[in-house]
Design an enzyme around this catalytic site. Sequence first.
Site, PDB file in Angstrom:
ATOM      1  N   TRP A 172      24.029 -39.903  24.990  1.00 34.06           N
ATOM      2  CA  TRP A 172      23.374 -41.133  24.567  1.00 34.06           C
ATOM      3  C   TRP A 172      23.726 -41.555  23.142  1.00 34.06           C
ATOM      4  O   TRP A 172      23.325 -42.633  22.709  1.00 34.06           O
ATOM      5  CB  TRP A 172      21.844 -40.976  24.676  1.00 34.06           C
ATOM      6  N   ASN A 173      24.434 -40.701  22.389  1.00 29.40           N
ATOM      7  CA  ASN A 173      24.612 -41.078  20.974  1.00 29.40           C
ATOM      8  C   ASN A 173      25.670 -42.154  20.755  1.00 29.40           C
ATOM      9  O   ASN A 173      25.567 -42.965  19.844  1.00 29.40           O
ATOM     10  CB  ASN A 173      24.865 -39.843  20.099  1.00 29.40           C
ATOM     11  N   LYS A 196      28.066 -40.163  35.216  1.00 31.14           N
ATOM     12  CA  LYS A 196      26.621 -40.217  34.975  1.00 31.14           C
ATOM     13  C   LYS A 196      26.379 -40.543  33.511  1.00 31.14           C
ATOM     14  O   LYS A 196      26.870 -39.868  32.608  1.00 31.14           O
ATOM     15  CB  LYS A 196      25.944 -38.894  35.309  1.00 31.14           C
ATOM     16  N   THR A 197      25.599 -41.598  33.269  1.00 32.29           N
ATOM     17  CA  THR A 197      25.207 -41.934  31.898  1.00 32.29           C
ATOM     18  C   THR A 197      23.960 -41.135  31.528  1.00 32.29           C
ATOM     19  O   THR A 197      23.312 -40.534  32.380  1.00 32.29           O
ATOM     20  CB  THR A 197      24.899 -43.437  31.809  1.00 32.29           C
ATOM     21  N   ALA A 198      23.637 -41.163  30.250  1.00 32.67           N
ATOM     22  CA  ALA A 198      22.420 -40.488  29.791  1.00 32.67           C
ATOM     23  C   ALA A 198      21.199 -41.324  30.180  1.00 32.67           C
ATOM     24  O   ALA A 198      21.258 -42.550  30.169  1.00 32.67           O
ATOM     25  CB  ALA A 198      22.471 -40.308  28.282  1.00 32.67           C
ATOM     26  N   GLU A 199      20.108 -40.661  30.499  1.00 40.60           N
ATOM     27  CA  GLU A 199      18.908 -41.393  30.925  1.00 40.60           C
ATOM     28  C   GLU A 199      18.326 -42.228  29.786  1.00 40.60           C
ATOM     29  O   GLU A 199      17.602 -43.187  30.015  1.00 40.60           O
ATOM     30  CB  GLU A 199      17.851 -40.426  31.491  1.00 40.60           C
ATOM     31  N   PRO A 230      19.084 -32.698  35.372  1.00 46.96           N
ATOM     32  CA  PRO A 230      18.762 -31.678  36.383  1.00 46.96           C
ATOM     33  C   PRO A 230      18.937 -32.168  37.813  1.00 46.96           C
ATOM     34  O   PRO A 230      19.043 -31.358  38.729  1.00 46.96           O
ATOM     35  CB  PRO A 230      17.275 -31.379  36.116  1.00 46.96           C
ATOM     36  N   SER A 250      24.982 -31.272  24.820  1.00 47.42           N
ATOM     37  CA  SER A 250      24.618 -30.077  24.047  1.00 47.42           C
ATOM     38  C   SER A 250      25.332 -28.845  24.579  1.00 47.42           C
ATOM     39  O   SER A 250      25.752 -28.788  25.742  1.00 47.42           O
ATOM     40  CB  SER A 250      23.109 -29.867  24.121  1.00 47.42           C
ATOM     41  N   LYS A 356      11.798 -33.182  17.727  1.00 50.61           N
ATOM     42  CA  LYS A 356      12.683 -32.027  17.501  1.00 50.61           C
ATOM     43  C   LYS A 356      13.134 -32.006  16.033  1.00 50.61           C
ATOM     44  O   LYS A 356      13.112 -30.970  15.366  1.00 50.61           O
ATOM     45  CB  LYS A 356      13.899 -32.149  18.437  1.00 50.61           C
ATOM     46  N   GLU A 403      21.908 -26.999  15.370  1.00 47.09           N
ATOM     47  CA  GLU A 403      22.226 -28.425  15.321  1.00 47.09           C
ATOM     48  C   GLU A 403      20.912 -29.221  15.286  1.00 47.09           C
ATOM     49  O   GLU A 403      20.095 -29.124  16.201  1.00 47.09           O
ATOM     50  CB  GLU A 403      23.027 -28.791  16.572  1.00 47.09           C
TER      51      GLU A 403
END
Lengths: 505, 541
Positions: A172-173, A196-199, A230, A250, A356, A403
Site C-alpha cells: 500500500w505504500n 492482488k492489491t493491498a486492502e 490471508p 513485510s 504500531k 522496521e
Amino acid sequence: MRCLLSTVAESIHEPVKPSISISLTKLLIDGKFVDAASGKRFPTIDPRTEEVIAHVAEGDEEDVNRAVKAACKAFDKGPWPKMTAYERSKILIRFADLIDEHSDEIATLESLDSGKPYEQSRNIEVPMVARLFRYYAGWADKIHGLTVPADGAYSVQTLHEPIGVAGQIIPWNFPLLMFAWKVGPALACGNTIVLKTAEQTPLSALLAGKLLHDAGLPEGVLNIVSGFGPTAGAAIASHMDIDKLAFTGSTEVGKIVSRAAAESNLKPVTLELGGKSPFIITEDSDIDQAVELSHFALFFNQGQCCCAGSRTYVHESIYDEFLEKAKARALKRVVGDPFQNGVEQGPQISDEQFHKIMGYIKKGQEEGAKLVTGGERFGRKGYYIKPTIFADVQDEMTILKEEIFGPVQSITKYKTIPEVIQRANASPYGLAAGVFTKNIDTANTLSRALRVGTVWVNCFDVFDAAIPFGGYKMSGHGREKGVYSLNNYLQVKAVVTSIKDPAWL
Amino acid sequence: MAMLRAATRLSRAFRTNSIFESHASPLSLSSVKRLDLRCLLSTAAEAVAEPIKPDISISLTKLLIDGKFVDAASGKTFPTIDPRTEEIIAHVAEGDVEDVNRAVKAARRAFDKGPWPKMTPYERSKILLRFADLIDKHSDELATLESLDSGKTYQQSRYAEIPTMARLFRYYAGWADKIHGLTVPADGPHSVQILHEPIGVAGQIIPWNFPLLMFSWKVGPALACGNTIVLKTAEQTPLSALLAGKLLYEAGLPEGVLNIISGYGHTAGAAISSHMDIDKLAFTGSTEVGKIVSQAAAASNLKPVTLELGGKSPFIIAEDANIDHAVEVAHFALFFNQGQCCCAGSRTFVHESIYDEFLEKAKARALKRVVGDPFQNGVEQGPQVSDEQFDKVLGYIKIGQEEGARLLTGGDRFGQKGYYIKPTIFADVQDGMRISREEIFGPVQAITKYKTLSEVIQRANDTTYGLAAGVFSKNIDTVNTLSRALRVGTVWVNCYDVFDAAIPFGGYKMSGHGREKGIYSLNNYLQVKAVVTSIKDPAWL
C-alpha cells in the site's frame, strides 16, 4: 513555516474534498469488472478523515481461481504471448500515453486512498509509472537469448520464454509504482497476471487496469483481485496453476508466501521485503546537505518506505551540530492535508500503522533513547504523526533493529569506518544504504562493504526505471526494475541440436 | 495481387521469423488469379506510356543544416529524375565541401554544447517515439516521395518500408535508456566501470535503393546513443530524407543534431569521409566506393568506419525442397526491389535432381512478374533507379549471353520510356562467368546446378563477397551444416529478406565491416571508456 504548520493543522479539521467520483470498485477478471463470488465488500478508508471512501469487492479464493483460469486461458490460448513483441510494446506505450492523459485522476485516487501528498503523486509517482511502462515497452523486443558454445558437434541456442501466469502481490505504500514494477516487466515478457492489491489501497490499480485494457490489452492478461492477504493473497501464493510469484511487503508475510509457494507447486518467488537501511554521514560531509538528505531519506512518504534511511549514523566529530540541525529541519516539516499545496507529510496509511508507530515511539523512550522532537499524534483526526527524532540511539534498542515504517528518525554516533561498517551490516536486513561523503576512498570502501542491494552515494531514493532494486539477506530475493527484472518473468530453454560436419565449433 | 502479396509478405517478414510461414494460402490464391495477372501485365505496360501523376508537391529541396533548410553555399542545384519518365522531378540544392563544413560545425556544436547528449535517454527516446508517430501520420506522403524518386512500387513503400521505418525508430527509442556498460573485475584493489559514451559527430552516407530504410538504419541507433549526424543522401534519391528530417525536428530534435546534405559522392561524400571533425563514418553503397571512403577516413583522422557494401549472395535449394515454394522464394530473393538489393539472392544454386523442373517454373514465375508504373496497384516491378544503372544492368545481360549463359527469359528493355527491364533469367551459369561473380543490381537471376553439399559450400563461399545466403531445405542436418559453413553475415533458412529491427545485418569479407540493426548497431555509435579507480580496504574483489 510555523505559520503554515498551524494553517495546515487547522485544515485537517476541514479536509480538502478532491473532485473525483469513485466508479471502479469491482474485481477485474478476464477483462471485465465483476463482483466477488461471495458478494462481499470491504471498506477502504481515507486516512485523513478515518472515514470510508468506498466499498470495494472483496476477492477470495474463488475469485482468485476465476482470475487464474482467465490468466491461464489468456496465456495458453490467447493472443498475448503469440503477438509480436512489437505489438506488445505498442500496447504498453499506448498505456503510458493514457497514464499521462489521466494523471490528475490517477494521482487523486492514489493520494485519497494512501494519504500521500497529491503533489508527490501527481508530479513524481504517476509520471514514473508512465516512464516505467515506456521503459519495459522498450524491452519487449529486446529480450535476447544466447547462442552457446558446446564441447562437441552441437548447435546450442537459449530461448528466453515467458514463464506463464504470474501471481503478484503489492503493498500500500506505493500502490501504482509497485503496480508498474510488477506489471511492466511481466507484460513485456509476454506473461499473464493475477495481481492482488493491498486492502488499504485498492482504488488506483483498478483505474490503471481499465486503462491498460483501453490501450489494447487482450482479455484475461491482467486480472486484479482486491482483497486481504490471508484469503486472496494466500490463494495466489499457494495456487497450483500460478507459475511465478512476486511479492512486495513485510518480511514476516514474505516468509508466509514463500512457504506457501514452496509447499504448493514450488513456484519461484521474488521478494521485496523490509529494511532497516543505514544512512552514513562521514566527518568530511557538508552538514547542511547531509541533514537535508537524511531527513528526506527517512521522512519521505510519511516514512513508509521499505528502503527508508532509518538508521542515521553520524560521525562523532559533527554529531552535535548535525542533531541540532536535524531537529530544526524536522520542526519545519509541513504536516497536513495531502491535498493542500506545500504539504510535505500526510497521514499514515491506517489505524493499525498509526498505532504500531506510536508503539515504537513509546518503546524508544522506554529503552532510553533521547526524544529530540515529535513523539506524538498531530491534530485530532486522521492518522497524522509529528515528525519524530530520537538521538543517542543504541544498536540493541528495538527502534534501531526493527522496521518502524513511520516518520521516526533514529540518529546514532560512530567513530571509525570499520566500526560503522560492522554496525551497519549487523542487521537481518540488507535493502539499501546511504553514504554521504566527499572522500572517494570512503565512498568506495563503503560501497563494497555494505551488504545491501542499493548504495546511494551523496543521494537517496533515486529510482530510475533502469536501476535494479532489491535486497540482501531478509530484505528479499531477486531484483526488480532494469534489465534484471526480466529474469523474474522468463524461463530459459536450452535447445541443443546435433549437427553434421560443422565448419567450426 | 501478386505485388500486394509480396508487400504483405514483406511486412509480415518484418514481424515474424519467416516471410513464407503463411505462404500456402496466398500462393493458392495467386494460382486462381493467374489469368488476371496476365491482363494486368499488359495494362501495366500501357501505363508506362502514361505515367500516373502522384498527388504531391515537392516543397523540400534544400540542405538541412543546423535545423534550417538552406541553399548550397555555391547556389548550385542538381536535378533528381523520375525513373518512370526520365524527366526531372525537382532541382535540389547540391551540397559540397563548404556545406559539409557548415553541417559539421553545426553537428559539432550540437554535440559539444547542445542539449542532445546531455538530455536524459528518456527524453531522447520520447523524441524518437514522437518521430515514429509522425512517420505513421505522414506515411502516404513519405511513401509517395520514396516511390517517385526511386521507382519502387508505392505499395512496397507505403505498406512495407514506411511501417518498417517507424518500427526501427520505436526499436531504437527503446534502446536509448538501455545502453549498459559493465562493471569489471580487476586483479587488485580497483573498482572498474565501463562507460558507453556517444562517439560524437557521425558522418553517414546512404544509398538510393532503400533511401528511408537506410536513413533509419543509420540515424536511429546514432541518435539513440546521443550522437549528432551529418548525413549525405544519394544524388538519385534526395527527397524523402528531407521530409523525414523535417519531421524529426517537429518531434523535438534540437537544432544541429541531424544535418542532411544532398549531393554527390566525389564532392560531398568525399568531404564527409575525410573530415577531421567527424568522429565516425558509416557508409552503405558499393564495394568500390566503400574502399574509397575507407581510405579517406584512414588518411584523415582515422575515424572508425562501418561499411555495408555489395554482395553476390547464394540461394541454395536442396534436393528435398518443395520446388514451388523454392521457386517463389528464390524469385522474391532476386527480383524484390527491381533486383536492387545488396543482399539479393543473385546466385541461385539448384540441386541437379530438381534442376530442370525448377528452371521451368522459375521461368514461368518470371514471365508472370508484373512490371509497370510503380504507382499502379498490383505492379511488382518498377523501373531501375537511373539511366546509369539501366545501362549497367543491360550491359551485364549482354555479357551473360556473350559468355555462354543460357538466356531463359527477358534480356531486354521493357516499354519505350523509363528505365524498365524485363525480368531476366540465365540458366546453366558457370562459376567463372562475370554474371556469377559481379554484382548486377538488377532483375537478372543467374541459376546454376550443383551435385553435393560440400561442392555447393565451396562454390558459394568462392566469392569476394559475404553478405547473405538463402538455404532452402527441410533436412535439419543440411540446414545446420550450411548455416555454419557459409561465410556470410545473414543466413535465411526457408525464408529470405527478413529484416526485423532486432536482427543484425552486415557482411563478411568485402561485403563490409560491422553490423547494423539490432543491439549490434549500438556499438558503431559508442565509445567505451574504462574508469579504473583505486579503492581502499575493499570488502571483496
